[in-house]
Design an enzyme around this catalytic site. Sequence first.
Site, PDB file in Angstrom:
ATOM      1  CE1 TYR A 290      -8.497  -0.704  14.024  1.00  0.00           C
ATOM      2  CE2 TYR A 290     -10.000   0.225  12.393  1.00  0.00           C
ATOM      3  CZ  TYR A 290      -9.124  -0.779  12.797  1.00  0.00           C
ATOM      4  OH  TYR A 290      -8.875  -1.833  11.964  1.00  0.00           O
TER       5      TYR A 290
ATOM      6  CB  SER B 283      -8.338 -57.961   6.402  1.00  0.00           C
ATOM      7  OG  SER B 283      -7.019 -58.462   6.533  1.00  0.00           O
TER       8      SER B 283
ATOM      9  CB  SER C 250      -6.033 -61.679   4.236  1.00  0.00           C
ATOM     10  OG  SER C 250      -5.672 -60.297   4.229  1.00  0.00           O
TER      11      SER C 250
ATOM     12  CB  CYS D 124      -4.616  -2.291   3.862  1.00  0.00           C
ATOM     13  SG  CYS D 124      -3.896  -2.592   5.504  1.00  0.00           S
TER      14      CYS D 124
ATOM     15  CE  LYS E  62      -7.250   0.971   3.405  1.00  0.00           C
ATOM     16  NZ  LYS E  62      -6.025   1.210   4.219  1.00  0.00           N
TER      17      LYS E  62
ATOM     18  CD1 TRP F  42      -6.430 -55.645  -6.304  1.00  0.00           C
ATOM     19  CD2 TRP F  42      -6.275 -56.059  -8.484  1.00  0.00           C
ATOM     20  NE1 TRP F  42      -5.527 -56.672  -6.461  1.00  0.00           N
ATOM     21  CE2 TRP F  42      -5.408 -56.947  -7.798  1.00  0.00           C
ATOM     22  CE3 TRP F  42      -6.342 -56.147  -9.883  1.00  0.00           C
ATOM     23  CZ2 TRP F  42      -4.629 -57.894  -8.452  1.00  0.00           C
ATOM     24  CZ3 TRP F  42      -5.561 -57.096 -10.526  1.00  0.00           C
ATOM     25  CH2 TRP F  42      -4.711 -57.948  -9.817  1.00  0.00           C
TER      26      TRP F  42
ATOM     27  CD  GLU G 158      -2.755   0.891   2.624  1.00  0.00           C
ATOM     28  OE1 GLU G 158      -3.702   1.669   2.795  1.00  0.00           O
ATOM     29  OE2 GLU G 158      -2.484  -0.045   3.434  1.00  0.00           O
TER      30      GLU G 158
END
Length: 646
Positions: free
Chosen positions: A121, A360, A355, A170, A115, A473, A46
């Site tokens: 503040y 599993s 297995s 900003c 802006k 699969w 800025e």
Amino acid sequence: MKFGFITVAAAVPSVRVADTDYNIHEIENLIAQAEGKGVEIIVFPELCITGYSCQDLFRSQLLLEKSEEALMQLLDFTRMLDIISIVGLPVSVNGILLNCAIVIQHGSILGLIPKTYLPNYNEFYEKRWFASAQDLNDTEIYLGGSPIKVSAKPKIFSTMDGVKFGVEICEDLWAPIPPSNNLALAGAEIIFNLSASNELIGKHAYLRSLLSQQSARTMSAYVYSGCGYGESTQDVVYAGNALIFENGKLLYHGQRFSLSSQICIGQVDVERLQAERRTNTTYINAQRHAQAEVIEAKPITPRDFCLMRDIDPLPFIPPKDTLAEGCEEILNIQSAGLIKRLVHTNSTKVILGISGGLDSTLALLVCIRAFDKLKIDRKGIIGVTMPGFGTTDRTHDNAITLMSALGITIREINISKSVTQHFEDIGHNQFVHDITYENSQARERTQILMDLANKLSALVIGTGDMSELALGWATYNGDHMSMYGVNAGVPKTLIRHLVDYIANNEMDELSKETLIDIIDTPISPELKPADENGNIMQKTEDLVGPYELHDFFLYYFLRFGFRPTKIYMMAKQAFNGANGNVCKYTDDSIKHWLKVFLRRFFNQQFKRSCLPDGPKIGSVSLSPRGDWRMSSDSSSAIWLKECDEL
């Protein structure tokens, strides 16, 4: 832009307060560096031309004139450059002073953004010097030697490749309804922010959180450049934040409190953002009334593309610093899904085939969690080991050891005799180890589990994972089927981490050793006989390809709808030694397995069209009732053709 990537940068120049000659020189140096590195759009802090902390000097006519002279110098400097530059300076308009961002390319001003929200503040007093965009009447002024429209209307800039970006300044970001909300909804994929936010203890973490949230909420990239070294430290300090976020994720960041100028360069995946927006109906509904003026950027000279962005080879795996937390979350999702099904069916027993393999094992560990949370005796978990023609001592022993240590009910049913009888019934030569030989065993095992479930009033828990479902699969109506599939949303690459997490955090020493050995065991359906030494002969990844590649393909194909050329390019970056990664696969190998993935994914959809219930775990799911709905007879022709052209 190529493959959907655009290269952007957040620059933080060293400044001298009110020294426009020095400041413009620093800005020009950074623009030249960025242009040389292929940056397409660069943003500065800025009021970078004057310095943010000029205070009452902003009332000086000399400073305002020098600021415009510096802008004219910058326009001349960029006349032959393709790069789009976004800089900040004060602009006098009809008796008011505006804090502005100027978008520059090829020596011309593309647009001016005043802006909107002025902090007034605590340590900020911007309303002492500046007016808000809300105070502005539309007008036209001469700036940098050319007429330019000045208005508070939202503006979006579009590159020649169609990438759209917006700009806010900003405090605009910190407002309850930031201007970037409208800009993103009106089509901007990237938001650039010129900032001068000072440092306070804890503020940087809050800033990063704010940027992340805004980027995620608007499904945009957010590029942030904040004032740094050289700004006045009379009352506050500026650290020089350079941050690039993409859909909530921090991609790149600069060095805070640097004493010299710096550039943070990153590549944004615009196609990824567009894919997110197309599939998000909330975004689609919200953007209906968003409007902005679109300003076209200048044509640029084509240049070679180089992917500089890191690509994670394991996109399903949580980052290291959150891996444990992620594993715990996933296991809780799986067990919570099973708990609901058990309670709904008034079941106190489950059956699953064990297995000695990864899938599993994970399913068993999820059952243990569910039963413990429900305070049901673990003996209600019936683990059935079903050795056949290809079962090895290693997997069989691991299965028995683990089940014994966990205190569940163990059943062993050897399927060799029944499958041999089945071969006789259908007239199949048992010495021909073809698909019939393999699938007959898988279906026999599923039949045993289903019949036992009827006998014992139990639920059959599926063990198959998402990666297997993607590739098909699984034996149709064999291990493909269950009464609840706890692993249906978990990819193969993630299962290892989940089992390892439990092994290291929840198990006694013997069970931990067993789990670690299961992790180290080659992935196999064990449907073909072992070798003469009793070792596994049938290794899944030798047949269908490396699961880490297939999971990579699966993630980007389903999550973002990327085309084969982009997935291939990203896979090369992830696996072939780029950015310090170990080179694991040749280009031809990646191309080969990508074609295998696409061919199998399309051909095996019919198996996914009738999947059992199972919980969704992450952002990718193959459930026909959830995230993925595809005709079982869809053609893969155009995807495979593009692979052939790689």
